[in-house]
Design a protein around this motif. Structure first.
Motif, PDB file in Angstrom:
ATOM      1  N   GLY A   1       0.076  -0.850  -0.082  1.00  0.00           N
ATOM      2  CA  GLY A   1      -0.106   0.036   0.083  1.00  0.00           C
ATOM      3  C   GLY A   1       0.830   1.757  -0.112  1.00  0.00           C
ATOM      4  N   ASN A   2       1.855   1.337   0.065  1.00  0.00           N
ATOM      5  CA  ASN A   2       2.954   2.379   0.196  1.00  0.00           C
ATOM      6  C   ASN A   2       4.241   1.738  -1.291  1.00  0.00           C
ATOM      7  OD1 ASN A   2       2.142   3.936   2.362  1.00  0.00           O
ATOM      8  ND2 ASN A   2       3.285   1.347   3.232  1.00  0.00           N
TER       9      ASN A   2
ATOM     10  N   ILE B   1      12.488  -6.457  -1.697  1.00  0.00           N
ATOM     11  CA  ILE B   1      11.570  -4.944  -1.465  1.00  0.00           C
ATOM     12  C   ILE B   1      12.705  -4.357  -0.948  1.00  0.00           C
ATOM     13  CG2 ILE B   1       9.609  -4.532  -0.353  1.00  0.00           C
ATOM     14  CD1 ILE B   1       8.325  -6.838  -0.096  1.00  0.00           C
ATOM     15  N   LYS B   2      12.651  -2.991  -1.593  1.00  0.00           N
ATOM     16  CA  LYS B   2      13.236  -2.182  -0.851  1.00  0.00           C
ATOM     17  C   LYS B   2      12.630  -0.668  -1.075  1.00  0.00           C
ATOM     18  CE  LYS B   2      18.018  -3.052  -3.715  1.00  0.00           C
ATOM     19  NZ  LYS B   2      18.679  -2.622  -4.968  1.00  0.00           N
ATOM     20  N   LEU B   3      12.589  -0.048  -0.185  1.00  0.00           N
ATOM     21  CA  LEU B   3      11.882   1.250  -0.199  1.00  0.00           C
ATOM     22  C   LEU B   3      12.619   2.554  -0.189  1.00  0.00           C
ATOM     23  CD1 LEU B   3      11.327   1.293   3.920  1.00  0.00           C
ATOM     24  CD2 LEU B   3      10.025   0.470   1.930  1.00  0.00           C
ATOM     25  N   PRO B   4      11.433   3.401  -1.912  1.00  0.00           N
ATOM     26  CA  PRO B   4      12.613   4.297  -2.114  1.00  0.00           C
ATOM     27  C   PRO B   4      12.868   5.339  -1.746  1.00  0.00           C
ATOM     28  CG  PRO B   4       9.774   3.305  -3.229  1.00  0.00           C
ATOM     29  CD  PRO B   4      10.007   3.166  -1.772  1.00  0.00           C
ATOM     30  N   GLU B   5      12.396   5.323  -0.193  1.00  0.00           N
ATOM     31  CA  GLU B   5      12.705   6.563   0.935  1.00  0.00           C
ATOM     32  C   GLU B   5      13.753   6.602   1.030  1.00  0.00           C
ATOM     33  OE1 GLU B   5       9.362   4.638   3.275  1.00  0.00           O
ATOM     34  OE2 GLU B   5      10.342   5.407   1.125  1.00  0.00           O
ATOM     35  N   VAL B   6      14.245   5.158   1.047  1.00  0.00           N
ATOM     36  CA  VAL B   6      15.959   5.174   1.694  1.00  0.00           C
ATOM     37  C   VAL B   6      16.426   5.276   0.317  1.00  0.00           C
ATOM     38  CG1 VAL B   6      16.774   3.316   2.804  1.00  0.00           C
ATOM     39  CG2 VAL B   6      14.664   3.950   3.514  1.00  0.00           C
ATOM     40  N   GLU B   7      16.349   4.690  -0.646  1.00  0.00           N
ATOM     41  CA  GLU B   7      17.152   4.219  -1.767  1.00  0.00           C
ATOM     42  C   GLU B   7      17.255   5.820  -2.172  1.00  0.00           C
ATOM     43  OE1 GLU B   7      18.212   1.114  -3.226  1.00  0.00           O
ATOM     44  OE2 GLU B   7      17.842   0.488  -1.241  1.00  0.00           O
ATOM     45  N   LYS B   8      15.996   6.938  -2.119  1.00  0.00           N
ATOM     46  CA  LYS B   8      17.244   8.065  -2.611  1.00  0.00           C
ATOM     47  C   LYS B   8      18.004   9.025  -1.992  1.00  0.00           C
ATOM     48  CE  LYS B   8      12.650   8.907  -5.265  1.00  0.00           C
ATOM     49  NZ  LYS B   8      10.816   9.174  -5.281  1.00  0.00           N
TER      50      LYS B   8
ATOM     51  N   ARG C   1       0.129   3.514  -6.413  1.00  0.00           N
ATOM     52  CA  ARG C   1       0.405   3.663  -8.419  1.00  0.00           C
ATOM     53  C   ARG C   1       2.149   4.126  -8.166  1.00  0.00           C
ATOM     54  NH1 ARG C   1      -3.575   6.641 -11.034  1.00  0.00           N
ATOM     55  NH2 ARG C   1      -5.332   5.621 -10.751  1.00  0.00           N
ATOM     56  N   GLN C   2       2.958   3.614  -6.648  1.00  0.00           N
ATOM     57  CA  GLN C   2       4.690   4.641  -7.181  1.00  0.00           C
ATOM     58  C   GLN C   2       5.044   3.187  -6.233  1.00  0.00           C
ATOM     59  OE1 GLN C   2       5.463   8.358  -5.126  1.00  0.00           O
ATOM     60  NE2 GLN C   2       3.378   8.520  -4.670  1.00  0.00           N
ATOM     61  N   ILE C   3       4.634   2.453  -7.196  1.00  0.00           N
ATOM     62  CA  ILE C   3       5.259   0.978  -6.876  1.00  0.00           C
ATOM     63  C   ILE C   3       5.859   0.373  -8.385  1.00  0.00           C
ATOM     64  CG2 ILE C   3       4.717  -1.576  -6.628  1.00  0.00           C
ATOM     65  CD1 ILE C   3       2.483  -0.746  -4.586  1.00  0.00           C
TER      66      ILE C   3
END
Length: 311
Positions: free
Chosen positions: A9-10, A23-30, A59-61
């Motif tokens: 959902g995120n 599974i990677k989190l965009p906020e961490v990768e950036k 939508r941001q998956i």
């Protein structure tokens, strides 16, 4: 083995590495200044072979093509949700059985009398399961439901399914006397819609694994529906979704919005206990028995579909 259902959902980056879903989190990768050890600690991996359903509700998956291919090879269903957070799209492999050609030929050559007999079995068990739920969850009489079940003819020519449904939906939610079942109706229609979508995915997946075409139904034949057979075979399983919805309503006063806790309960539908073949079984495992028995009916090895009842 019960396959896992994953819900996203995120925002997330989903990829494949060594047969694992990464599974990677965009906020961490950036965050370029973040130490690599901290980035790595936020990464989650899961074996592809353990996954049965993946629900994408943001939508941001981002998914890599390599991951999608691996999921399809494992016959993992990918469900995409719309802007209202409701299941909207379904992705399945085109084939997932070594005797696919033979089984599809049997399915396409099935006679009309056979399909009518199979639909009779389907409707009868659906009504029986609905009757059980009314009898155990309300104080309403179930005599009429049993009459409808007993009167189901080949092909349900008298439409006992509709007659039973009218009585069922009028009585299954005692606290909502004017309830009308409909795709765009008032709650708990939203819960039912979501639950049925999960069930549909489970059935469609199992049909493909059994070497059958979900598009070719035994009763449903809407030219715009790519999963007519799934819609047929899921009918006796619908009351198990209704049971889950009743359980959710019993512990949640507010059901207008599909909150995280409600979705979690609905996503557990594949693990709900049912009774099939005289034994208790998780719904996802039971569906596999149902679709396997259907394939045998098409091939002439059997004349009866293995359908569930309540434990």
């Amino acid at each position: 083995m019960i396959k896992k259902t994953l819900y996203f959902g995120n925002p997330a980056y989903l990829s494949l590495a060594n047969g694992q879903l990464v599974i990677k989190l965009p906020e961490v990768e950036k965050q370029s200044n973040l130490p690599t050890v901290l980035k790595n600690s936020s990464i989650t991996t899961l074996p592809i072979e353990d996954l049965g359903i993946i629900v994408l509700d943001n939508r941001q998956i981002t998914l890599t093509h390599g991951l999608v291919t691996a999921l399809m090879a494992n016959c993992t269903v990918i469900i995409s949700c719309d802007e209202h957070h409701l299941p909207f799209g379904l992705m399945l492999p085109m084939m997932s059985n070594t005797t696919f050609n033979e089984r599809v030929r049997y399915q396409l050559e099935a006679t009309l009398p056979l399909k009518k007999q199979l639909w009779q079995q389907t409707v009868k068990r659906k009504i029986e399961n609905q009757a059980y739920l009314i009898g155990t969850r309300t104080s309403k009489s179930i005599a009429y439901m049993h009459v409808c079940a007993d009167r189901v003819k080949s092909g349900d020519s008298d439409n006992q399914e509709a007659l039973a449904a009218a009585y069922y939906w009028k009585n299954i939610f005692p606290d909502i006397p004017d309830f009308i079942r409909g795709q765009d109706g008032l709650p708990p229609n939203n819960l039912l819609n979501y639950g049925y979508s999960i069930l549909r995915a489970v059935v469609a997946r199992s049909l493909v694994i059994s070497g059958l075409l979900p598009v070719m139904g035994i009763h449903h034949h809407n030219k715009y529906d790519a999963y007519c057979l799934a819609d047929d075979i899921m009918e006796p399983y619908r009351p198990f979704v209704d049971q889950t919805v009743l359980d959710i309503m019993a512990k949640n006063e507010q059901i207008e919005e599909l909150k995280k806790e409600i979705k979690r309960d609905l996503l557990s539908i594949p693990t709900v206990d049912v009774k099939i073949g005289g034994k208790r079984s998780p719904l996802m495992v039971a569906v596999a028995q149902t679709t396997a028995s259907l394939a045998k009916c098409f091939s002439g090895e059997s004349r009866k579909i293995a359908y569930p009842s309540f434990p």
